[in-house]
Scaffold this motif. Sequence first.
Motif, PDB file in Angstrom:
ATOM      1  N   LEU A 161      27.932 140.562 153.543  1.00 18.28           N
ATOM      2  CA  LEU A 161      28.245 139.700 154.686  1.00 18.28           C
ATOM      3  C   LEU A 161      27.003 139.549 155.592  1.00 18.28           C
ATOM      4  CD1 LEU A 161      30.455 138.105 156.121  1.00 18.28           C
ATOM      5  CD2 LEU A 161      31.052 140.170 157.384  1.00 18.28           C
ATOM      6  N   THR A 162      26.306 140.646 155.809  1.00 19.39           N
ATOM      7  CA  THR A 162      25.117 140.583 156.667  1.00 19.39           C
ATOM      8  C   THR A 162      24.048 139.700 156.043  1.00 19.39           C
ATOM      9  OG1 THR A 162      25.572 142.872 157.236  1.00 19.39           O
ATOM     10  CG2 THR A 162      23.474 141.999 157.958  1.00 19.39           C
ATOM     11  N   GLN A 163      23.846 139.878 154.727  1.00 20.58           N
ATOM     12  CA  GLN A 163      22.784 139.075 154.114  1.00 20.58           C
ATOM     13  C   GLN A 163      23.117 137.588 154.176  1.00 20.58           C
ATOM     14  OE1 GLN A 163      21.429 139.447 150.078  1.00 20.58           O
ATOM     15  NE2 GLN A 163      23.456 139.324 149.156  1.00 20.58           N
ATOM     16  N   PHE A 164      24.405 137.265 154.074  1.00 16.98           N
ATOM     17  CA  PHE A 164      24.751 135.841 154.117  1.00 16.98           C
ATOM     18  C   PHE A 164      24.792 135.297 155.551  1.00 16.98           C
ATOM     19  CE2 PHE A 164      26.831 137.054 149.958  1.00 16.98           C
ATOM     20  CZ  PHE A 164      25.732 136.620 149.224  1.00 16.98           C
ATOM     21  N   LEU A 165      25.217 136.161 156.476  1.00 21.88           N
ATOM     22  CA  LEU A 165      25.249 135.701 157.880  1.00 21.88           C
ATOM     23  C   LEU A 165      23.838 135.437 158.395  1.00 21.88           C
ATOM     24  CD1 LEU A 165      27.759 137.747 160.051  1.00 21.88           C
ATOM     25  CD2 LEU A 165      27.682 135.295 159.666  1.00 21.88           C
ATOM     26  N   PHE A 166      22.914 136.321 158.028  1.00 23.31           N
ATOM     27  CA  PHE A 166      21.550 136.171 158.522  1.00 23.31           C
ATOM     28  C   PHE A 166      20.649 135.409 157.549  1.00 23.31           C
ATOM     29  CE2 PHE A 166      22.474 139.868 161.351  1.00 23.31           C
ATOM     30  CZ  PHE A 166      22.143 139.234 162.539  1.00 23.31           C
ATOM     31  N   ALA A 167      21.220 135.004 156.417  1.00 23.80           N
ATOM     32  CA  ALA A 167      20.406 134.358 155.381  1.00 23.80           C
ATOM     33  C   ALA A 167      19.196 135.240 155.068  1.00 23.80           C
ATOM     34  CB  ALA A 167      19.961 132.960 155.806  1.00 23.80           C
ATOM     35  N   ALA A 168      19.452 136.531 154.864  1.00 31.48           N
ATOM     36  CA  ALA A 168      18.363 137.489 154.639  1.00 31.48           C
ATOM     37  C   ALA A 168      18.694 138.352 153.422  1.00 31.48           C
ATOM     38  CB  ALA A 168      18.198 138.375 155.870  1.00 31.48           C
ATOM     39  N   ASP A 169      17.971 138.121 152.356  1.00 32.71           N
ATOM     40  CA  ASP A 169      18.166 138.846 151.099  1.00 32.71           C
ATOM     41  C   ASP A 169      18.213 140.364 151.338  1.00 32.71           C
ATOM     42  OD1 ASP A 169      17.968 139.973 148.609  1.00 32.71           O
ATOM     43  OD2 ASP A 169      16.323 138.696 147.917  1.00 32.71           O
ATOM     44  N   ARG A 170      19.320 140.999 150.940  1.00 34.90           N
ATOM     45  CA  ARG A 170      19.488 142.419 151.242  1.00 34.90           C
ATOM     46  C   ARG A 170      18.524 143.304 150.470  1.00 34.90           C
ATOM     47  NH1 ARG A 170      25.450 143.748 148.639  1.00 34.90           N
ATOM     48  NH2 ARG A 170      24.792 145.893 148.405  1.00 34.90           N
ATOM     49  N   SER A 171      17.957 142.811 149.376  1.00 36.33           N
ATOM     50  CA  SER A 171      17.032 143.666 148.631  1.00 36.33           C
ATOM     51  C   SER A 171      15.577 143.310 148.900  1.00 36.33           C
ATOM     52  CB  SER A 171      17.339 143.606 147.134  1.00 36.33           C
ATOM     53  OG  SER A 171      17.299 142.287 146.698  1.00 36.33           O
ATOM     54  N   ASN A 172      15.361 142.456 149.864  1.00 31.42           N
ATOM     55  CA  ASN A 172      13.973 142.102 150.177  1.00 31.42           C
ATOM     56  C   ASN A 172      13.403 143.086 151.205  1.00 31.42           C
ATOM     57  OD1 ASN A 172      11.579 141.024 151.113  1.00 31.42           O
ATOM     58  ND2 ASN A 172      12.300 138.908 150.971  1.00 31.42           N
ATOM     59  N   PRO A 173      12.446 143.920 150.773  1.00 31.01           N
ATOM     60  CA  PRO A 173      11.946 144.957 151.694  1.00 31.01           C
ATOM     61  C   PRO A 173      11.326 144.397 152.968  1.00 31.01           C
ATOM     62  CG  PRO A 173      10.625 144.855 149.681  1.00 31.01           C
ATOM     63  CD  PRO A 173      11.789 143.952 149.471  1.00 31.01           C
ATOM     64  N   LYS A 174      10.840 143.168 152.911  1.00 32.34           N
ATOM     65  CA  LYS A 174      10.223 142.597 154.109  1.00 32.34           C
ATOM     66  C   LYS A 174      11.242 142.392 155.222  1.00 32.34           C
ATOM     67  CE  LYS A 174       6.334 139.928 152.432  1.00 32.34           C
ATOM     68  NZ  LYS A 174       6.110 138.644 151.795  1.00 32.34           N
ATOM     69  N   LEU A 175      12.513 142.285 154.811  1.00 34.85           N
ATOM     70  CA  LEU A 175      13.546 142.022 155.815  1.00 34.85           C
ATOM     71  C   LEU A 175      14.344 143.273 156.139  1.00 34.85           C
ATOM     72  CD1 LEU A 175      14.805 138.681 154.241  1.00 34.85           C
ATOM     73  CD2 LEU A 175      13.197 138.953 156.107  1.00 34.85           C
ATOM     74  N   ALA A 176      13.908 144.402 155.515  1.00 35.89           N
ATOM     75  CA  ALA A 176      14.713 145.624 155.607  1.00 35.89           C
ATOM     76  C   ALA A 176      15.026 146.035 157.041  1.00 35.89           C
ATOM     77  CB  ALA A 176      14.008 146.760 154.874  1.00 35.89           C
ATOM     78  N   GLU A 177      14.083 145.876 157.936  1.00 38.92           N
ATOM     79  CA  GLU A 177      14.314 146.370 159.292  1.00 38.92           C
ATOM     80  C   GLU A 177      14.545 145.244 160.290  1.00 38.92           C
ATOM     81  OE1 GLU A 177      11.524 149.991 160.203  1.00 38.92           O
ATOM     82  OE2 GLU A 177      10.621 148.659 158.738  1.00 38.92           O
ATOM     83  N   ARG A 178      14.634 144.047 159.789  1.00 38.03           N
ATOM     84  CA  ARG A 178      14.612 142.914 160.700  1.00 38.03           C
ATOM     85  C   ARG A 178      15.939 142.668 161.422  1.00 38.03           C
ATOM     86  NH1 ARG A 178      10.568 138.701 160.081  1.00 38.03           N
ATOM     87  NH2 ARG A 178      11.090 137.065 161.555  1.00 38.03           N
ATOM     88  N   TYR A 179      17.027 142.814 160.676  1.00 34.85           N
ATOM     89  CA  TYR A 179      18.325 142.510 161.293  1.00 34.85           C
ATOM     90  C   TYR A 179      19.125 143.785 161.490  1.00 34.85           C
ATOM     91  CZ  TYR A 179      16.711 137.968 160.024  1.00 34.85           C
ATOM     92  OH  TYR A 179      15.933 136.855 159.903  1.00 34.85           O
ATOM     93  N   ASP A 180      19.663 143.924 162.669  1.00 38.01           N
ATOM     94  CA  ASP A 180      20.345 145.157 163.033  1.00 38.01           C
ATOM     95  C   ASP A 180      21.854 144.950 162.898  1.00 38.01           C
ATOM     96  OD1 ASP A 180      21.225 147.491 164.180  1.00 38.01           O
ATOM     97  OD2 ASP A 180      19.769 147.427 165.823  1.00 38.01           O
ATOM     98  N   TRP A 181      22.514 145.965 162.333  1.00 42.60           N
ATOM     99  CA  TRP A 181      23.974 145.880 162.249  1.00 42.60           C
ATOM    100  C   TRP A 181      24.587 145.867 163.658  1.00 42.60           C
ATOM    101  CZ3 TRP A 181      23.177 149.537 157.727  1.00 42.60           C
ATOM    102  CH2 TRP A 181      23.349 148.859 156.506  1.00 42.60           C
ATOM    103  N   LEU A 182      23.868 146.448 164.576  1.00 44.23           N
ATOM    104  CA  LEU A 182      24.387 146.431 165.944  1.00 44.23           C
ATOM    105  C   LEU A 182      23.918 145.156 166.648  1.00 44.23           C
ATOM    106  CD1 LEU A 182      23.962 150.151 167.036  1.00 44.23           C
ATOM    107  CD2 LEU A 182      25.986 148.968 166.205  1.00 44.23           C
ATOM    108  N   SER A 183      24.193 144.041 166.025  1.00 45.98           N
ATOM    109  CA  SER A 183      23.816 142.782 166.669  1.00 45.98           C
ATOM    110  C   SER A 183      25.101 142.051 167.039  1.00 45.98           C
ATOM    111  CB  SER A 183      22.976 141.929 165.729  1.00 45.98           C
ATOM    112  OG  SER A 183      23.827 141.271 164.834  1.00 45.98           O
ATOM    113  N   PRO A 184      25.072 141.317 168.155  1.00 42.05           N
ATOM    114  CA  PRO A 184      26.292 140.634 168.580  1.00 42.05           C
ATOM    115  C   PRO A 184      26.842 139.710 167.487  1.00 42.05           C
ATOM    116  CG  PRO A 184      24.576 140.484 170.254  1.00 42.05           C
ATOM    117  CD  PRO A 184      23.956 141.131 169.073  1.00 42.05           C
ATOM    118  N   ALA A 185      25.964 139.084 166.707  1.00 35.93           N
ATOM    119  CA  ALA A 185      26.440 138.130 165.694  1.00 35.93           C
ATOM    120  C   ALA A 185      27.362 138.816 164.696  1.00 35.93           C
ATOM    121  CB  ALA A 185      25.261 137.487 164.981  1.00 35.93           C
TER     122      ALA A 185
END
Length: 767
Positions: free
Chosen positions: A647-671
């Motif tokens: 769900l997170t990868q699709f909500l943020f359009a951020a591939d969950r296995s892409n290491p470049k994005l590993a720290e970019r989106y926080d689960w503790l985000s309002p979205a």
Amino acid sequence: MTTAPLGPTSNSSAVAAARTILTRLHEVMASRSHAQAKLNTVVEVIGASLDSEVCSIYLLREGMLELFATRGLAQEAVHVTRMAIGEGLVGTIASRAETLNLAEATAHPDFSYRPETGEDKFHSFAGVPIVRRERCVGVVCVQHVDPRRYEEVEIEALQTVAMVLSELIANADLVDEEEAAGLAAAQTGPEQLRGLTLVKGLASGVAVYHQPRITIEHIVAEDTEAERQRVYLAFDKMREQIDRMASQAEFGSGGEHEEVLETYRMFAYDEGWSRRINEAIDSGLTAEAAIERVQQRTRMRMRQIDDPLLADRMHDLEDLANRLLRIVSGQLGTAASAGLRQDAILIARNLGPAELLEYDKRRLKGVILEEGSLTAHVVIVARAMGIPVLGRVKSLRGKVREGDPILLDADSALAFARPTRDMMIGFDERYAKNREKQAKYAALRDVVPITLDGERIAVNINAGLREDMPNLQLTGADGVGLYRTEFQFLVSATLPNRERQTRLYREVLESAGNKPVVFRTVDIGGDKSLPYLRHDEDGEEENPAMGWRALRLALERDSLLKVQARALLEASAGRVLQVMFPMISEPWEFDAAKAVFEGQLAHLRKLGKTPPEAVKYGAMLEVPALAEVLDILLPKLSFLSIGTNDLTQFLFAADRSNPKLAERYDWLSPAILRFVRRIAVAGHAHNVPMTVCGEMGGRQLEALALLGIGIRRLSITPAGVAPIKDMVRRVNLAEISAAMAGWLAHPPVSLREEMTAWAAQRGLIGD
Ligand code: PEP
Ligand code: MG
């Protein structure tokens, strides 16, 4: 591709110089003379070929570099002059394993004058390390009266000679390799590695490369043409492999993988690279030695360039050169196939979940990756296996060598290679503390997770292998909230048949006793691709995470789903079967999957076999679109499970296995939290039980946030059960709900920081 981006272009005089020396050295090596006599001839040959007044060879003996042979220095100094590692120019070359090329030797800060050698009249100096099995075992150097820097061609010839000498030295038993190994550890000293904690925990063991480095046994070629053919064939094979990889769905998920592959292809087809290898063969080296020689040269050049982007590319070329070496030397396979002989910390750029599962679980103590991300499946598997993982360690493979002792402290996002005594003591203390914590958590096994205001929270575990099941009793969890059935497919070389599946599901249910198990039908695809189940007809997938995976695949290959349905239904004879479907995007997909099960159930009844006592059907909410049609979907369901990883990868359009994005989106985000809250509200309105089964639920702070938005059921990694129970028992639901409502209405700049302080004040999160 004709450009040669890396490394110097060798010219024919370099090749000729090396060839002359190598031919002569080959004769010397083949001669029957004594090792000392051979070395004496070698220094003469090199000195004469490079037009140097002096040529000397220092070899490691009893921890010191001893002058073994010289042309030009006083012969009385042979076996008398000895330098410590790091002492003088020779010792410096050995300690850094680096070449020195100086017009004026005495001007170098490390110069140390040895009167017995009579070297005062020589000004220029060049020396290279003699390396055997990645250990420096000696130094070969040349000196000249004139103060001039040696030409690059000459240095290259000297480096090639050093490779040949390493073979001569090993064959003549001139150095003690054990001693060299010990020395190598001292040469580089301890190294602290920083990364990103992917799976918490502490472990120690020796470094094992997932793809072992190749040992080159023969340096000088017997038949140059034959060596050339071997390299040609290896290049063909390697290019074929890279092309195949590029066309495979699981590797082409966009982003970094594609970039990496493109670079690989560029290097694989780089004519400059193959030409340089060819020239090294021309100079008389075997195919393996030629590849290594060119690689050494590139490494040296790269050291002089301070550009992190180029350093990354260097790793790619190193990877590729290793691949070429493996092909040419026939040393294929990973460390898993060779077997682990002692407690090991696995070192890799990245791994697939199936590759990890091939290792002996008793010996594999930890994993350190150059890449990796929190929700990559390999990390989920490691978490389930209780193996700590440190990821995103820069230049990992440059800092750690095979066999190095490693302390892995993933709790602090650190590891130590070649630790000092103090580091070991510090680690042991932390380890003991960790055990205390584990013991404290073990005591929570029978404690019921009830909040301060009396609400019972369901804490289940995620599982996927038969070996995971004992965790249910060990943690005292309520049941298995997510059984990833595809893990069995991943560890199998062929598609598991119905009997095998039935047996496994039955065993899982039996080991669960009277606790419930929710089976998820296969979620293949994305980063869980199977070689025997490819979707070749339509060509490669550009984005497999959003492609033909999970239920999409299962509904199309309905025989796969039918077999699984039959196996699950049969295994649940007389019990309640709870089954859910992954990656549902529209309600009709749920209907279609359920119809397959109902069809099999009818068939089972017709055959007179015992059906389950009841079948409860659930859906996973991982695709955001489903949240818009919950009013249609929820009435059909017995339960809903929210897969926050996807769900997170699709909500943020951020591939969950892409290491470049590993720290970019926080689960503790309002979205994310607002989104999940919306689902929770709908679920409560329809009275459908809801569980969060993504990785976020296994972390104390994230779980606290989930409680605050109305989630009352979690399914998490077994290691998270005790810390989560601990947190649940200290929390007041009314208080966290009110706080969350405020934060989500007016989000602070960093919800994580805000919540951390809030939870710390109330003593909600443990260490
Ligand atoms: C998820 O996506 O959150 C989930 C639990 O499924 P998986 O991690 O297996 O994709
Ligand atoms: Mg998922």
